[in-house]
Design a protein around this motif. Structure first.
Motif, mmCIF file in Angstrom:
data_model
loop_
_atom_site.group_PDB
_atom_site.id
_atom_site.type_symbol
_atom_site.label_atom_id
_atom_site.label_comp_id
_atom_site.label_asym_id
_atom_site.label_seq_id
_atom_site.Cartn_x
_atom_site.Cartn_y
_atom_site.Cartn_z
ATOM 1 N N LEU A 1 16.179 -2.399 -9.585
ATOM 2 C CA LEU A 1 17.151 -1.369 -9.827
ATOM 3 C C LEU A 1 16.949 -0.806 -11.252
ATOM 4 O O LEU A 1 17.492 0.410 -11.466
ATOM 5 C CB LEU A 1 18.468 -2.163 -9.882
ATOM 6 N N VAL A 2 16.525 -1.691 -12.387
ATOM 7 C CA VAL A 2 16.431 -1.032 -13.559
ATOM 8 C C VAL A 2 15.513 0.020 -13.583
ATOM 9 O O VAL A 2 15.578 1.243 -14.203
ATOM 10 C CB VAL A 2 15.838 -2.107 -14.835
ATOM 11 N N ALA A 3 14.191 -0.173 -12.619
ATOM 12 C CA ALA A 3 13.253 0.830 -12.465
ATOM 13 C C ALA A 3 13.814 2.073 -11.916
ATOM 14 O O ALA A 3 13.688 3.203 -12.391
ATOM 15 C CB ALA A 3 11.959 0.416 -11.757
ATOM 16 N N LEU A 4 14.620 1.982 -10.877
ATOM 17 C CA LEU A 4 15.322 3.286 -10.320
ATOM 18 C C LEU A 4 16.179 3.982 -11.043
ATOM 19 O O LEU A 4 16.227 5.091 -11.131
ATOM 20 C CB LEU A 4 15.988 2.548 -9.022
ATOM 21 N N VAL A 5 16.772 3.344 -12.191
ATOM 22 C CA VAL A 5 17.645 4.083 -13.196
ATOM 23 C C VAL A 5 16.736 4.837 -13.945
ATOM 24 O O VAL A 5 17.118 6.268 -14.155
ATOM 25 C CB VAL A 5 18.371 3.035 -14.190
ATOM 26 N N PHE A 6 15.565 4.621 -14.127
ATOM 27 C CA PHE A 6 14.820 5.272 -15.183
ATOM 28 C C PHE A 6 13.760 6.423 -14.295
ATOM 29 O O PHE A 6 13.438 7.373 -14.755
ATOM 30 C CB PHE A 6 13.825 4.556 -15.816
ATOM 31 N N VAL A 7 13.787 6.067 -12.865
ATOM 32 C CA VAL A 7 13.389 6.917 -11.867
ATOM 33 C C VAL A 7 14.137 8.252 -11.986
ATOM 34 O O VAL A 7 13.812 9.304 -12.066
ATOM 35 C CB VAL A 7 12.919 6.447 -10.569
ATOM 36 N N TYR A 8 15.379 7.791 -11.710
ATOM 37 C CA TYR A 8 16.520 8.929 -11.762
ATOM 38 C C TYR A 8 16.598 9.647 -12.989
ATOM 39 O O TYR A 8 16.403 10.994 -13.065
ATOM 40 C CB TYR A 8 18.062 8.173 -11.414
ATOM 41 N N ARG A 9 16.456 9.145 -14.070
ATOM 42 C CA ARG A 9 16.610 9.782 -15.460
ATOM 43 C C ARG A 9 15.411 10.588 -15.551
ATOM 44 O O ARG A 9 15.518 11.650 -16.226
ATOM 45 C CB ARG A 9 16.494 8.611 -16.657
ATOM 46 N N SER A 10 14.147 10.184 -15.116
ATOM 47 C CA SER A 10 13.042 11.029 -15.264
ATOM 48 C C SER A 10 13.042 12.138 -14.742
ATOM 49 O O SER A 10 12.356 13.250 -14.978
ATOM 50 C CB SER A 10 11.741 10.412 -14.743
ATOM 51 N N PHE A 11 13.935 12.544 -13.593
ATOM 52 C CA PHE A 11 14.231 13.648 -12.943
ATOM 53 C C PHE A 11 15.486 14.480 -13.561
ATOM 54 O O PHE A 11 15.262 15.346 -13.954
ATOM 55 C CB PHE A 11 14.382 13.648 -11.293
ATOM 56 N N TYR A 12 16.499 13.617 -13.303
ATOM 57 C CA TYR A 12 17.755 14.280 -13.264
ATOM 58 C C TYR A 12 18.247 14.300 -14.641
ATOM 59 O O TYR A 12 19.316 15.065 -15.041
ATOM 60 C CB TYR A 12 18.902 13.886 -12.245
ATOM 61 N N LEU B 1 -6.335 3.937 -5.584
ATOM 62 C CA LEU B 1 -6.775 4.985 -4.588
ATOM 63 C C LEU B 1 -6.010 6.184 -4.550
ATOM 64 O O LEU B 1 -6.590 7.123 -4.778
ATOM 65 C CB LEU B 1 -7.075 4.179 -3.426
ATOM 66 N N PHE B 2 -4.800 6.153 -4.329
ATOM 67 C CA PHE B 2 -4.006 7.027 -4.462
ATOM 68 C C PHE B 2 -4.206 7.835 -5.880
ATOM 69 O O PHE B 2 -4.350 9.215 -5.933
ATOM 70 C CB PHE B 2 -2.336 6.832 -4.490
ATOM 71 N N GLY B 3 -4.084 6.979 -6.899
ATOM 72 C CA GLY B 3 -4.560 7.854 -8.548
ATOM 73 C C GLY B 3 -5.668 8.345 -8.578
ATOM 74 O O GLY B 3 -5.712 9.412 -9.332
ATOM 75 N N LEU B 4 -6.846 7.815 -8.069
ATOM 76 C CA LEU B 4 -7.865 8.505 -8.043
ATOM 77 C C LEU B 4 -8.118 9.915 -7.705
ATOM 78 O O LEU B 4 -8.362 10.906 -8.346
ATOM 79 C CB LEU B 4 -9.379 7.561 -7.264
ATOM 80 N N TYR B 5 -7.719 9.973 -6.223
ATOM 81 C CA TYR B 5 -7.847 11.415 -5.690
ATOM 82 C C TYR B 5 -6.951 12.342 -6.238
ATOM 83 O O TYR B 5 -6.893 13.594 -6.480
ATOM 84 C CB TYR B 5 -7.867 11.344 -4.426
ATOM 85 N N LEU C 1 0.720 -1.307 -0.041
ATOM 86 C CA LEU C 1 0.071 -0.096 -0.133
ATOM 87 C C LEU C 1 0.957 1.071 -0.022
ATOM 88 O O LEU C 1 0.647 2.267 -0.803
ATOM 89 C CB LEU C 1 -1.054 -0.058 1.298
ATOM 90 N N ILE C 2 1.812 1.162 0.678
ATOM 91 C CA ILE C 2 2.784 2.487 0.781
ATOM 92 C C ILE C 2 3.602 2.646 -0.382
ATOM 93 O O ILE C 2 3.644 3.544 -0.815
ATOM 94 C CB ILE C 2 3.910 2.297 2.112
ATOM 95 N N ALA C 3 3.990 1.602 -1.156
ATOM 96 C CA ALA C 3 4.558 1.648 -2.362
ATOM 97 C C ALA C 3 3.809 2.101 -3.464
ATOM 98 O O ALA C 3 4.341 2.984 -4.297
ATOM 99 C CB ALA C 3 5.065 0.098 -2.748
ATOM 100 N N GLY C 4 2.656 1.776 -3.432
ATOM 101 C CA GLY C 4 1.710 2.445 -4.555
ATOM 102 C C GLY C 4 1.682 3.701 -4.214
ATOM 103 O O GLY C 4 1.678 4.500 -5.572
ATOM 104 N N GLY C 5 1.558 4.534 -3.224
ATOM 105 C CA GLY C 5 1.235 5.829 -3.153
ATOM 106 C C GLY C 5 2.615 6.488 -3.584
ATOM 107 O O GLY C 5 2.493 7.572 -4.182
ATOM 108 N N ALA C 6 3.647 5.773 -3.277
ATOM 109 C CA ALA C 6 5.094 6.407 -3.949
ATOM 110 C C ALA C 6 4.950 6.563 -5.427
ATOM 111 O O ALA C 6 5.498 7.431 -5.670
ATOM 112 C CB ALA C 6 6.291 5.639 -3.273
ATOM 113 N N VAL C 7 4.848 5.407 -5.934
ATOM 114 C CA VAL C 7 4.671 5.617 -7.392
ATOM 115 C C VAL C 7 3.774 6.381 -7.848
ATOM 116 O O VAL C 7 4.239 7.267 -8.911
ATOM 117 C CB VAL C 7 4.619 4.066 -7.877
ATOM 118 N N ILE C 8 2.818 6.645 -7.460
ATOM 119 C CA ILE C 8 1.807 7.722 -7.902
ATOM 120 C C ILE C 8 2.297 9.097 -7.985
ATOM 121 O O ILE C 8 2.223 9.723 -8.827
ATOM 122 C CB ILE C 8 0.424 7.723 -7.211
#
Length: 817
Positions: free
Chosen positions: A799-810, A704-708, A612-619
């Motif tokens: 780890l692959v996902a985190l690489v692109f999380v980093y790229r999506s910002f920095y 649920l996070f995405g809805l609101y 549940l916590i991870a889903g909110g973080a991704v949204i």
């Protein structure tokens, strides 16, 4: 045709994706001995014989649904007839030239996105082949058929989007020209015709494909084909929504800020950002919603089919429910067409010769008329089709009531949205008032207030309607199925799109009205020599330029409002429908909801809570990443425009400069979309492989996070947008400090309403659908290779996902000089 350097982006993406696809293929080849015919789960959904049940006095189910193919064909004809009618409407050459330039840039943009979609489809293909071929042991021809339907799904999203773009670029110039007659009615009628053309064709194509799977694909393969089709269309919609949303808001912000910097008018032809803005209106507000609506309509149906096959006990009842829900869909196409014609006759009688009209009024009437008509027909047809279900003669009206809750939501939700976003809304008026003294600061704060309040009231409205569905599900549903409340929620989501063609039509109304105003300004028709005499001679009327501008601008406000009304409907459908699809995952993981497994879906089971916590973080990552792509792209666009705009000695920006702005928008749309898709793809795999019930919590959380988050952002953005429109049309205060403050608020609201919020809908559904395969894949690998193996894969994927999380910002940030 416009030439973009975006093809270099495709090449770079291809290199990255080849590496990643190689990794996935290697993972697949590591386990060649795992071929097996598993007995359960969504991979082995088997459709019962539709001819085993009869309806309406002896017509078997298959024969009855054949009639749906006829209605689908008529829907296609309806859409194409309006398409031809729009193309043949009169338009002045100066306006036609602008709309065709917009179309060419749109076409080039969409071609570039099509290449991206083909690359992204390769990801899904690897998973489908691995899952169905290796793990499920399907024959090669069966895997090929499932892959084919995945391609049909993604192609359907793309083709419907392309059709919507072409229709709207016909309608924009025709609306501009019709406005010269000085009457408001044509300004309303032409965009609505374009919207109905898109809505009817979109729903007809979707229904046609799904009926073909239901009727002509063997029952032991149809369930898997539905899943493949839904994943494909969801992927296509997600990519087009994200990329289109980024593109359009880069262009919009880049164009709008010039009004403050250089004190020039809206859609000034000397501004090279205006053509890109018009292209973006179609890329983001036409292409994206068309693909999104196509996918939403299909995925909701697939969710219900999956539920019926997994949870309903008796094959006869399965057939009755399947035929019933598809008959409801056919009926809703008919009711939308009837509602459109009745409303058209009323609107024409009332407004055809009027000198002034409230553009929102006939659109509101259309929505309510179609909703009421659909609800009445739902009860009538249900009583005729399923007078007895599993021996219970009262279930027909209970099921009809549940669906009607969703159909009613399709009309009620837009009314709630208008409370916060309409030009007549007290919230919008407050934004204008607060901007008088507080400038951009209080403008933005008032918009936040409107967005937050709207999330509360729309959440309560959905809660109320879903509660009615839940209450009805306690009245005998449990004798027929597992988890009747989940089925009720799925039916509510199904009903949300009960008047799908009309919902899409009022959404598509907005981009036409927005473009029409721009085409008028860019054509510079008022400055052409002897233009009044030319139009009088060639078209038989004397143009009224001032009245035309006034009507186009006011109609744009109505377009903004109704663009806003459809967004919560689509996101609500995604979330409520996702509930039904998540249930399929739970059934598979709990071996038919066995008690010893159900306790794992609890806050007492730590992985579920952590999910549940991870889903909110991704949204929150997603909304930030999509806004980052807009911010950086807009910075580059503004930087270029400020350096190259010429305000002296020219009447129009050069085509080369306009193309350069389009190129900037395309570049950052592609980069943003690629980063976001790869994070979503690999995060889904990572969390599914980590722990199955962690993943269930994750899916629930993003819904649920995405809805609101989506409702808040969409309605705050809509309120900011129409506050600016009030200042421009009603107060006629362009170029003042008040207008500057409202432009700033609007540019903040742009990525809120048209990028981050709207893209959450397909992202949620793609994650949920793809998650069905991912979690089954993970469970199978854990059983055969051990938990250590899947945990290691989870870490690698994360780890692959985190690489692109980093790229999506920095990787997207604005570099300081």
């Amino acid at each position: 045709m416009l030439s973009l350097k975006g093809t270099h982006g495709v090449a770079r993406a291809s290199s990255i994706l080849r590496i990643l696809l190689g990794f996935l293929a290697l993972a697949a080849l590591c386990c060649p001995l795992m071929a097996q015919e598993n007995g359960g789960g969504e991979a082995n959904l088997k459709l019962p014989d539709l001819n085993s049940a009869s309806f309406l006095g002896g017509i078997n189910g298959g024969t009855l649904l054949m009639g749906g193919l006829v209605v689908s064909a008529l829907g296609l004809v309806f859409g194409l007839i309006i398409f031809v009618r729009l193309r043949n409407m009169p338009v002045h050459s100066s306006m036609l030239e602008v709309s065709e330039l917009i179309y060419e840039t749109c076409k080039t943009y969409l071609t570039t996105q099509g290449k991206f979609l083909m690359i992204l489809e390769c990801f899904i293909a690897v998973i489908i082949v691995f899952y169905f071929g290796f793990l499920q042991g399907f024959a090669a021809y069966k895997v090929a058929i499932i892959l084919a339907f995945s391609v049909i799904g993604i192609s359907g999203s793309f083709c419907v989007a392309a059709f919507g773009m072409r229709v709207n670029t016909f309608a924009n110039s025709r609306t501009s020209f019709a406005a010269l007659r000085g009457k408001p009615y044509p300004c309303y009628d032409i965009p609505l015709q374009a919207g109905m053309s898109i809505g009817m064709l979109l729903v007809a194509v979707e229904l046609l494909i799904m009926l073909c799977i239901l009727l002509f694909v063997p029952g032991d393969l149809a369930g898997s084909c539905f899943i493949g089709f839904a994943i494909g269309e969801s992927l296509g919609a997600a990519a087009l929504r994200v990329a289109g949303g980024i593109f359009t808001k880069i262009a919009d912000i880049g164009s709008d800020l010039m009004k403050i910097v250089f004190k020039i008018k809206e859609d000034d032809a000397r501004n090279p950002g205006v053509i890109a803005d018009c292209t973006g209106d179609n890329a983001g507000d036409s292409v994206g919603p068309s693909a999104d609506g196509f996918e939403t309509y299909g995925v909701t149906g697939v969710a219900l089919i999956t539920f019926i096959l997994l949870a309903v006990h008796q094959p006869l009842v399965q057939v009755q429910l399947l035929v019933w829900i598809f008959t409801m869909r056919v009926m809703m196409v008919i009711s939308s067409a009837v509602g459109y014609f009745i409303n058209g006759a009323i609107a024409k009688a009332k407004y055809a010769n009027a000198d002034k009209m409230n553009f929102e009024a006939p659109l509101t009437t259309l929505v309510w008329l179609t909703s009421i008509l659909s609800i009445v027909l739902t009860y009538i047809i249900s009583s005729l089709m399923i007078p007895s279900l599993g021996g219970d003669t009262s279930l027909w009206w209970k099921l009809a009531t549940v669906i009607s809750c969703g159909t009613l939501a399709g009309a009620v939700i837009p009314e709630f949205v208008k409370v916060f976003t309409s030009t007549n809304s007290r919230h919008v008026r407050e934004i204008v008032t607060s901007s008088r003294e507080g400038g951009a600061s209080l403008n933005i704060l008032s918009g936040f207030v409107a967005g937050n309040f709207s999330a509360f009231w729309l959440g309560m409205a959905m809660l109320f309607l879903m509660s009615i569905g839940y209450f009805m599900s306690t009245m005998g549903f449990e004798a027929l199925m597992l988890a009747p409340a989940v089925f009720a929620f799925g039916l509510v989501a199904f009903g949300f799109l009960g008047m799908g063609p009309v919902t899409i039509a009022v959404d598509s109304y907005g981009p036409v009205t927005d473009n029409a105003q721009s085409v008028y300004e860019l054509s510079m028709i008022e400055t052409l020599p002897n233009i009044s005499a030319e139009i009088q001679k060639q078209y038989g009327f004397k143009p009224d330029f001032e009245k035309a501008k006034e009507n186009l601008e006011e109609n744009d406000g109505a377009g903004n409002t109704f663009k806003a009304t459809s967004k919560p409907v689509l996101i609500g459908t995604a979330v409520v429908g996702a509930t039904t699809m998540i249930f399929a995952t739970i059934v598979s993981l709990t071996h038919g909801l066995q008690d010893q497994y159900m306790r794992l879906i609890s806050l007492m089971h730590a992985p579920f809570l952590l999910g549940l916590i991870a889903g909110g973080a991704v949204i929150y990552w997603f909304t930030g990443a999509s806004a980052q792509a807009v911010t950086t792209g807009a910075y580059r666009a503004v930087e270029f425009i400020k350096k190259n705009i010429k305000l002296e000695g020219v009447t129009k920006a050069s085509v080369a400069d306009s193309k350069k702005v389009v190129e900037i928008c395309t570049k950052y749309a592609q980069k943003g979309m690629l980063n976001i898709f790869l994070v979503v793809f690999f995060a889904t795999l990572a969390f599914a492989f980590l722990e199955p019930f962690f993943f269930v919590g994750y899916l629930i959380s993003i819904a649920l996070f995405g809805l609101y988050q989506a409702i808040f952002m969409a309605n705050a953005g809509g309120a900011w947008d129409n506050a600016k429109k009030v200042v421009e049309t009603e107060l006629r205060a362009k170029g003042t400090p008040l207008h500057d403050a409202c432009v700033v608020g609007d540019t903040v609201g742009d990525p809120f309403k048209d990028t981050s919020s709207v893209a959450l809908n397909p992202i949620i559904k793609f994650t949920t659908l793809f998650g069905l395969l991912a979690v089954s894949l993970a469970v199978s690998l854990t059983g055969s290779q051990g938990a250590a193996f899947t945990t290691c894969l989870s870490v690698v994927f994360f780890l692959v996902a985190l690489v692109f999380v980093y790229r999506s910002f920095y990787g997207m940030r604005i570099e300081s000089k």
